[in-house]
Design a protein around this motif. Structure first.
Motif, mmCIF file in Angstrom:
data_model
loop_
_atom_site.group_PDB
_atom_site.id
_atom_site.type_symbol
_atom_site.label_atom_id
_atom_site.label_comp_id
_atom_site.label_asym_id
_atom_site.label_seq_id
_atom_site.Cartn_x
_atom_site.Cartn_y
_atom_site.Cartn_z
ATOM 1 N N UNK A 203 72.795 7.603 48.995
ATOM 2 C CA UNK A 203 73.592 8.703 49.540
ATOM 3 C C UNK A 203 72.746 9.963 49.670
ATOM 4 N N UNK A 204 71.989 10.295 48.623
ATOM 5 C CA UNK A 204 71.114 11.475 48.677
ATOM 6 C C UNK A 204 70.069 11.311 49.769
ATOM 7 N N UNK A 205 69.534 10.104 49.905
ATOM 8 C CA UNK A 205 68.515 9.837 50.913
ATOM 9 C C UNK A 205 69.055 10.040 52.326
ATOM 10 N N UNK A 206 70.288 9.635 52.577
ATOM 11 C CA UNK A 206 70.879 9.819 53.902
ATOM 12 C C UNK A 206 71.127 11.294 54.194
ATOM 13 N N UNK A 207 71.512 12.058 53.186
ATOM 14 C CA UNK A 207 71.680 13.506 53.383
ATOM 15 C C UNK A 207 70.352 14.161 53.748
ATOM 16 N N UNK A 208 69.291 13.725 53.099
ATOM 17 C CA UNK A 208 67.960 14.262 53.415
ATOM 18 C C UNK A 208 67.551 13.829 54.824
ATOM 19 N N UNK A 209 67.809 12.575 55.179
ATOM 20 C CA UNK A 209 67.496 12.101 56.526
ATOM 21 C C UNK A 209 68.202 12.941 57.583
ATOM 22 N N UNK A 210 69.481 13.202 57.367
ATOM 23 C CA UNK A 210 70.238 13.986 58.345
ATOM 24 C C UNK A 210 69.653 15.387 58.494
ATOM 25 N N UNK A 211 69.158 15.935 57.402
ATOM 26 C CA UNK A 211 68.584 17.280 57.446
ATOM 27 C C UNK A 211 67.293 17.312 58.243
ATOM 28 N N UNK A 212 66.468 16.277 58.110
ATOM 29 C CA UNK A 212 65.160 16.289 58.764
ATOM 30 C C UNK A 212 65.174 15.636 60.148
ATOM 31 N N UNK A 213 66.176 14.812 60.442
ATOM 32 C CA UNK A 213 66.196 14.094 61.722
ATOM 33 C C UNK A 213 66.784 14.921 62.854
ATOM 34 N N UNK A 214 67.602 15.905 62.531
ATOM 35 C CA UNK A 214 68.286 16.672 63.561
ATOM 36 C C UNK A 214 67.776 18.102 63.598
ATOM 37 N N UNK A 215 67.774 18.657 64.806
ATOM 38 C CA UNK A 215 67.284 20.013 65.020
ATOM 39 C C UNK A 215 68.417 20.988 64.754
ATOM 40 N N UNK A 216 68.170 21.978 63.905
ATOM 41 C CA UNK A 216 69.183 22.980 63.596
ATOM 42 C C UNK A 216 69.406 23.892 64.796
ATOM 43 N N UNK A 217 70.561 24.564 64.812
ATOM 44 C CA UNK A 217 70.909 25.455 65.917
ATOM 45 C C UNK A 217 69.872 26.565 66.078
ATOM 46 N N UNK A 218 69.438 27.150 64.957
ATOM 47 C CA UNK A 218 68.457 28.230 65.005
ATOM 48 C C UNK A 218 67.125 27.725 65.537
ATOM 49 N N UNK A 219 66.742 26.512 65.135
ATOM 50 C CA UNK A 219 65.487 25.952 65.607
ATOM 51 C C UNK A 219 65.554 25.644 67.091
ATOM 52 N N UNK A 220 66.720 25.196 67.577
ATOM 53 C CA UNK A 220 66.878 24.941 69.004
ATOM 54 C C UNK A 220 66.713 26.223 69.806
ATOM 55 N N UNK A 221 67.239 27.326 69.301
ATOM 56 C CA UNK A 221 67.103 28.597 70.000
ATOM 57 C C UNK A 221 65.647 29.036 70.035
ATOM 58 N N UNK A 222 64.919 28.795 68.944
ATOM 59 C CA UNK A 222 63.501 29.161 68.910
ATOM 60 C C UNK A 222 62.685 28.315 69.882
ATOM 61 N N UNK A 223 63.103 27.068 70.070
ATOM 62 C CA UNK A 223 62.405 26.186 70.998
ATOM 63 C C UNK A 223 62.821 26.429 72.446
ATOM 64 N N UNK A 224 63.861 27.244 72.651
ATOM 65 C CA UNK A 224 64.338 27.516 73.993
ATOM 66 C C UNK A 224 65.147 26.401 74.588
ATOM 67 N N UNK A 225 65.800 25.593 73.744
ATOM 68 C CA UNK A 225 66.608 24.474 74.223
ATOM 69 C C UNK A 225 68.037 24.933 74.417
ATOM 70 N N UNK A 226 68.604 24.775 75.630
ATOM 71 C CA UNK A 226 69.997 25.193 75.851
ATOM 72 C C UNK A 226 70.952 24.412 74.983
ATOM 73 N N UNK A 227 72.076 25.056 74.635
ATOM 74 C CA UNK A 227 73.074 24.433 73.759
ATOM 75 C C UNK A 227 73.634 23.144 74.348
ATOM 76 N N UNK A 228 73.819 23.116 75.668
ATOM 77 C CA UNK A 228 74.459 21.952 76.282
ATOM 78 C C UNK A 228 73.478 20.933 76.812
ATOM 79 N N UNK A 229 72.202 21.015 76.398
ATOM 80 C CA UNK A 229 71.204 20.102 76.909
ATOM 81 C C UNK A 229 71.409 18.698 76.367
ATOM 82 N N UNK A 230 71.728 17.777 77.254
ATOM 83 C CA UNK A 230 71.930 16.370 76.880
ATOM 84 C C UNK A 230 70.950 15.487 77.620
ATOM 85 N N UNK A 231 69.696 15.939 77.715
ATOM 86 C CA UNK A 231 68.713 15.223 78.504
ATOM 87 C C UNK A 231 68.579 13.774 78.111
ATOM 88 N N UNK A 232 68.176 12.943 79.086
ATOM 89 C CA UNK A 232 68.011 11.513 78.825
ATOM 90 C C UNK A 232 66.662 11.246 78.216
#
Length: 232
Positions: A203-232
């Motif tokens: 359970x702890x391992x999956x929580x850590x995976x979720x934290x590192x596998x997904x890009x946070x909202x603040x990080x997306x803004x720093x990367x210049x990725x639009x909120x609605x970007x669903x690129x293929x």
């Protein structure tokens, strides 16, 4: 064996493996449908652009290409060595006498029979063995890439950028699968000390995976990725 002696093993361990599998199926779906939300999707886009940028000016960037591929290769080699060393240790434990395993069995909260302990070691051994296999295959693809990416310009038409990108993609996927099998093996390794500890670790391992596998909202803004970007 009576049910009360092993009910934790047959409920918590499969449950831990199941939620691990469900999470990675969901992660794969997110990578396919919303790659900008995941680290793996962003890395895949980077790999697609990296190969053409390198071979476009390979005479000046050949050292960068070799060092980058070598760094990836060193990581896979290290994990492959770690996995095979764990397999060797588990093989020694499986073949040891009951007298060696008895102190450990007495401290386990769960099933304590010799067969169950041997089954635990066999499952963990198989998991790390497959981790070694995937990392070894990753090293093989990276070795091919390391040679082909540095071909001179007048023969580069024999090896297309798509082929090089495909080699890098396969090596990266195999490396990721090998890493996740190693992490699953870590959770199973704690099964030796009892199913409760192993399930808590999963359970702890999956929580850590979720934290590192997904890009946070603040990080997306720093990367210049639009909120609605669903690129293929």
């Amino acid at each position: 064996m009576e049910w009360r002696t092993f009910y934790l093993d047959v409920t918590l361990i499969p449950l831990g493996l199941l939620i691990n599998l469900i999470y990675h199926v969901w992660l794969w779906y997110k990578v396919r449908t919303q790659p900008s939300l995941t680290i793996f999707g962003i890395d895949a886009d980077g790999r697609r652009f990296w190969i053409p940028a390198i071979i476009k000016d390979i005479e000046k960037k050949n050292i960068v290409a070799v060092q980058s591929v070598r760094n990836m290769m060193m990581g896979s080699i290290f994990m492959a060595n770690t996995s095979i060393l764990v397999c060797c240790g588990l093989g020694a434990m499986i073949s040891s006498t009951y007298r060696v395993k008895k102190p450990l069995i007495d401290s386990v909260y769960g099933a304590e029979g010799e067969f169950v302990v041997a089954l635990k070691y066999a499952i963990i051994f198989t998991t790390f063995l497959f981790s070694f296999l995937f990392h070894s295959l990753s090293v093989g693809f990276l070795t091919q890439l390391n040679i082909l990416v540095c071909l001179p310009q007048h023969v580069i038409n024999l090896v297309t950028p798509d082929h090089l990108t495909d080699l890098l993609r396969k090596a990266s996927i195999l490396n990721i699968v090998g890493d996740r099998l190693s992490h699953t093996g870590l959770f199973l390794l704690l099964w030796i000390f009892g199913p409760v500890i192993a399930f808590s670790c999963s359970v702890v391992m999956l929580l850590v995976f979720h934290k590192v596998d997904f890009v946070a909202r603040k990080q997306k803004m720093n990367l210049g990725i639009p909120e609605g970007n669903n690129g293929a």
